[in-house]
Design an enzyme around this catalytic site. Structure first.
Site, PDB file in Angstrom:
ATOM      1  CD  GLU A   7      -3.172  -0.815   2.015  1.00  0.00           C
ATOM      2  OE1 GLU A   7      -4.230  -0.359   1.546  1.00  0.00           O
ATOM      3  OE2 GLU A   7      -3.012  -1.059   3.224  1.00  0.00           O
ATOM      4  CG  HIS A  50      -2.539   2.848   5.562  1.00  0.00           C
ATOM      5  ND1 HIS A  50      -3.896   3.149   5.573  1.00  0.00           N
ATOM      6  CD2 HIS A  50      -2.463   1.511   5.358  1.00  0.00           C
ATOM      7  CE1 HIS A  50      -4.578   2.029   5.365  1.00  0.00           C
ATOM      8  NE2 HIS A  50      -3.748   1.034   5.238  1.00  0.00           N
ATOM      9  CG  HIS A  64      -5.481  -1.377   9.016  1.00  0.00           C
ATOM     10  ND1 HIS A  64      -4.919  -2.602   8.747  1.00  0.00           N
ATOM     11  CD2 HIS A  64      -5.310  -0.637   7.900  1.00  0.00           C
ATOM     12  CE1 HIS A  64      -4.417  -2.602   7.520  1.00  0.00           C
ATOM     13  NE2 HIS A  64      -4.629  -1.424   6.985  1.00  0.00           N
ATOM     14  CG  HIS A  86      -8.433  -0.381   4.370  1.00  0.00           C
ATOM     15  ND1 HIS A  86      -7.941  -0.367   3.091  1.00  0.00           N
ATOM     16  CD2 HIS A  86      -7.365  -0.585   5.177  1.00  0.00           C
ATOM     17  CE1 HIS A  86      -6.622  -0.580   3.124  1.00  0.00           C
ATOM     18  NE2 HIS A  86      -6.260  -0.707   4.377  1.00  0.00           N
TER      19      HIS A  86
HETATM   20 MN    MN Z   1      -4.271  -1.006   4.918  1.00  0.00          MN
END
Ligand code: MN
Length: 239
Positions: free
Chosen positions: A77, A96, A98, A166
């Site tokens: 990602e 990033h 979660h 996500h």
């Molecule tokens: Mn992810």
């Protein structure tokens, strides 16, 4: 920004802090724009954030191709990072994650917006990006520059963009800013969820003018960031 060696050490530390604070688990990552070349960024090889060492940090072009041949596994990602750096010259660090507390706000119509003074840095309502809108059935991972650029467009000029089912992407002016925005967006989500439950859905959000009001302690804090020092100390790191 400081020199490359210092930035690499700070980035490795930031990975560990995010893990320690529960913002990331085995997944999730943080990057920083290269201090000497705004067309490159730094990101770890594919490792659990709590294990990241300075030696794990690699250089990438903004199209997320590695600068040097390197056979070590890379995060799928990473276009999240390259695409946001490409779209936002004002942004120098991207997270990033979660974070579980954020997820309810990615799958409902309830907006994630600041209710907490320490979450002012997340700016106003976090937009929700749904990969399905443009790309149909995928594994939900931002695995191409097309995905990344669409996500960056949804972020707009904001600091946090939610990713449906996500997690989220967080943009900061520095590593410390991106880390603290990630931590407080998560805490804000947790408290907002609690407030919505006990308040029967009625909640007092920060006023728009409160989000943009200048920080009264800015001068006092010059050269010192108490929150960042606390996060480092809590994660057992001295830089
Ligand atoms: Mn992810």
């Amino acid at each position: 920004m400081g020199n490359l060696t210092d930035i690499v050490r700070e980035l490795a530390a930031a990975n560990r802090i995010l893990a320690h604070e529960g913002v990331v688990d085995a997944y999730g990552h943080i990057s920083v724009r290269h201090p000497d070349d705004p067309k490159k960024y730094l990101l770890s090889v594919s490792r659990s954030p709590e294990l990241v060492e300075p030696e794990d940090i690699m250089e990438f072009h903004l199209d997320s191709n590695p600068v040097k041949d390197d056979t070590r596994p890379k995060y799928v990602e990473r276009p999240i990072h390259g695409s946001i750096f490409e779209a936002r010259p004002d942004i120098n660090s991207v997270v990033h994650n979660h974070a579980y507390d954020v997820i309810p706000f990615t799958i409902t119509d309830v907006p994630l917006r600041p209710i907490l003074h320490s979450a002012r840095r997340m700016k106003d309502v976090a937009p929700v990006w749904d990969i399905h809108d443009k790309f149909g059935d995928t594994d939900l991972l931002v695995s191409s520059n097309d995905h990344g650029r669409d996500l960056a467009a949804a972020l707009g000029d904001g600091r946090v963009v939610l990713m449906r089912g996500h997690g989220c992407a967080v943009a900061g002016t520095s590593i410390a800013d991106a880390v603290q925005t990630s931590v407080y967006a998560m805490v804000n989500a947790r408290i907002l969820l609690q407030a919505l439950m006990i308040g029967g859905g009625k909640v007092k959000y920060l006023h728009a003018g409160e989000i943009t009001a200048p920080a009264s302690r800015r001068d006092q804090l010059k050269g010192q960031n108490r929150a960042w020092e606390t996060l480092l100390s809590r994660a057992g790191i001295s830089l």
